[in-house]
Motif scaffolding. Structure first.
Motif, PDB file in Angstrom:
ATOM      1  N   UNK A 143      27.297  94.694  39.152  1.00 55.74           N
ATOM      2  CA  UNK A 143      28.061  95.891  38.834  1.00 55.74           C
ATOM      3  C   UNK A 143      29.560  95.636  38.897  1.00 55.74           C
ATOM      4  N   UNK A 144      29.989  94.928  39.941  1.00 49.66           N
ATOM      5  CA  UNK A 144      31.407  94.609  40.057  1.00 49.66           C
ATOM      6  C   UNK A 144      31.847  93.673  38.942  1.00 49.66           C
ATOM      7  N   UNK A 145      30.985  92.731  38.579  1.00 44.00           N
ATOM      8  CA  UNK A 145      31.296  91.844  37.466  1.00 44.00           C
ATOM      9  C   UNK A 145      31.472  92.596  36.161  1.00 44.00           C
ATOM     10  N   UNK A 146      30.638  93.614  35.945  1.00 43.41           N
ATOM     11  CA  UNK A 146      30.773  94.439  34.742  1.00 43.41           C
ATOM     12  C   UNK A 146      32.081  95.224  34.749  1.00 43.41           C
ATOM     13  N   UNK A 147      32.456  95.748  35.920  1.00 40.85           N
ATOM     14  CA  UNK A 147      33.704  96.502  36.033  1.00 40.85           C
ATOM     15  C   UNK A 147      34.905  95.605  35.744  1.00 40.85           C
ATOM     16  N   UNK A 148      34.871  94.398  36.289  1.00 39.67           N
ATOM     17  CA  UNK A 148      35.945  93.435  36.056  1.00 39.67           C
ATOM     18  C   UNK A 148      36.036  93.082  34.573  1.00 39.67           C
ATOM     19  N   UNK A 149      34.893  92.928  33.938  1.00 35.76           N
ATOM     20  CA  UNK A 149      34.886  92.616  32.496  1.00 35.76           C
ATOM     21  C   UNK A 149      35.596  93.714  31.711  1.00 35.76           C
ATOM     22  N   UNK A 150      35.315  94.958  32.034  1.00 30.31           N
ATOM     23  CA  UNK A 150      35.968  96.071  31.349  1.00 30.31           C
ATOM     24  C   UNK A 150      37.469  96.051  31.610  1.00 30.31           C
ATOM     25  N   UNK A 151      37.852  95.716  32.855  1.00 26.90           N
ATOM     26  CA  UNK A 151      39.272  95.697  33.204  1.00 26.90           C
ATOM     27  C   UNK A 151      40.082  94.740  32.365  1.00 26.90           C
ATOM     28  N   UNK A 152      39.578  93.512  32.181  1.00 21.47           N
ATOM     29  CA  UNK A 152      40.391  92.580  31.380  1.00 21.47           C
ATOM     30  C   UNK A 152      40.273  92.863  29.895  1.00 21.47           C
ATOM     31  N   UNK A 153      39.146  93.420  29.470  1.00 26.03           N
ATOM     32  CA  UNK A 153      39.024  93.776  28.043  1.00 26.03           C
ATOM     33  C   UNK A 153      39.942  94.941  27.671  1.00 26.03           C
ATOM     34  N   UNK A 154      40.364  95.718  28.654  1.00 21.48           N
ATOM     35  CA  UNK A 154      41.332  96.785  28.398  1.00 21.48           C
ATOM     36  C   UNK A 154      42.771  96.279  28.441  1.00 21.48           C
ATOM     37  N   UNK A 155      42.969  95.024  28.870  1.00 24.05           N
ATOM     38  CA  UNK A 155      44.305  94.443  28.795  1.00 24.05           C
ATOM     39  C   UNK A 155      44.878  93.890  30.078  1.00 24.05           C
ATOM     40  N   UNK A 156      44.100  93.855  31.157  1.00 20.11           N
ATOM     41  CA  UNK A 156      44.641  93.356  32.415  1.00 20.11           C
ATOM     42  C   UNK A 156      45.058  91.895  32.314  1.00 20.11           C
ATOM     43  N   UNK A 157      46.239  91.584  32.837  1.00 17.02           N
ATOM     44  CA  UNK A 157      46.665  90.195  33.012  1.00 17.02           C
ATOM     45  C   UNK A 157      46.143  89.656  34.336  1.00 17.02           C
ATOM     46  N   UNK A 158      46.048  90.558  35.313  1.00 15.76           N
ATOM     47  CA  UNK A 158      45.567  90.226  36.649  1.00 15.76           C
ATOM     48  C   UNK A 158      44.662  91.367  37.093  1.00 15.76           C
ATOM     49  N   UNK A 159      43.599  91.034  37.811  1.00 17.95           N
ATOM     50  CA  UNK A 159      42.688  92.061  38.317  1.00 17.95           C
ATOM     51  C   UNK A 159      42.774  92.128  39.827  1.00 17.95           C
ATOM     52  N   UNK A 160      42.832  93.344  40.351  1.00 20.01           N
ATOM     53  CA  UNK A 160      42.787  93.591  41.781  1.00 20.01           C
ATOM     54  C   UNK A 160      41.356  94.016  42.094  1.00 20.01           C
ATOM     55  N   UNK A 161      40.628  93.163  42.825  1.00 20.69           N
ATOM     56  CA  UNK A 161      39.171  93.266  42.902  1.00 20.69           C
ATOM     57  C   UNK A 161      38.705  93.371  44.354  1.00 20.69           C
TER      58      UNK A 161
END
Length: 268
Positions: free
Chosen positions: A165-183
């Motif tokens: 689930x967290x992996x899916x959320x992270x995937x959405x985050x960078x596909x929306x434009x994140x340069x860096x993810x706070x996870x």
């Protein structure tokens, strides 16, 4: 294209202290006197801080004396119309315009993307705001940091730390434009490593309610060994007896690859 200016340190990693709790939490323990908390934190030499524009303007005199990067938080997330209360109502809003944020020329901009909301209109507005930030910042050196969390009422217990689930959320985050993810750290080094390995942008660990300094530092060590590029942590730093020393201990782990035991944090 990737804007990772925030991570242009000698090690390629960063220790960032989150100081954006005041709107949702009010005078939270350890942050009742913001100037003193900021001053104590800066003495540890963090690579960056997260704060809102009015906070940065108010205490610019302290920040201008350091090399600490500023990461602006342009949104607001509260859970009540009463100050510092939690009625369970997610009232997120993109408070400051991307154009205004750019005027500060920060090293980064950090926005919360909260999954599991009941209000689909609010979820849509959050998507639109992240995308607006991406469109405004993509031709700059300003890093867009997206904080992918699952705090919504629709999130079942344990769902948010599950690696799939967290992996899916992270995937959405960078596909929306994140340069860096706070996870969020999953608590499982192997599971976290799998998430980081599948993510084409840097992942930095967020914090949470303070436990003990020793436990926090062990999580940081584990997260770094799993591939994290640093931390963005607040309460587990400035709710300790010595915020500056806690920052220094994290820097020893994040930049020098010391173990939690080697980095050390001794309570007086």
């Amino acid at each position: 294209m990737s804007n990772e200016g925030l991570l242009q340190t000698e090690s390629g990693n960063a220790v960032v202290v989150a100081l954006d709790h005041g709107i949702a939490k009010g005078n939270i323990e350890g942050f009742e006197r913001p100037r003193e908390t900021l001053k104590d934190t800066l003495q540890g030499g963090p690579d960056g801080i997260i704060a809102r524009a009015p906070f940065v303007e108010r205490y610019y005199d302290l920040l201008s004396e350091t090399d600490t990067d500023v990461i602006l938080a342009p949104d607001v997330l509260t859970y009540s119309t009463l100050p510092a209360q939690d009625d369970g109502d997610d009232m997120w809003t993109g408070a400051f315009s991307p154009e205004f944020v750019r005027e500060f020329d920060p090293a980064g901009v950090k926005v919360v993307f909260n999954f599991g909301r009941k209000d689909t209109d609010l979820h849509r507005e959050s998507i639109e705001y992240v995308v607006k930030l991406y469109e405004e910042l993509r031709q700059t050196d300003i890093s867009l940091v997206v904080e992918t969390v699952m705090w919504g009422d629709n999130v079942p217990d344990g769902y948010g730390n599950d690696k799939k689930n967290l992996g899916n959320a992270v995937r959405i985050g960078w596909e929306l434009g994140a340069d860096i993810l706070k996870v969020p750290y999953t608590g499982d080094k192997a599971a976290f490593a799998e998430i980081v390995d599948r993510t084409p942008v840097p992942c930095m660990m967020l914090g949470g309610p303070a436990t003990t300094p020793e436990a926090t530092l062990q999580d940081v060590e584990d997260g770094m060994e799993a591939g994290a590029r640093g931390v963005m942590i607040g309460r587990s730093i400035w709710q300790t007896s010595d915020p500056a020393e806690m920052v220094r201990a994290m820097k020893r782990i994040v930049h020098e690859k010391q173990s939690a035991a080697e980095a050390g944090f001794s309570l007086p």
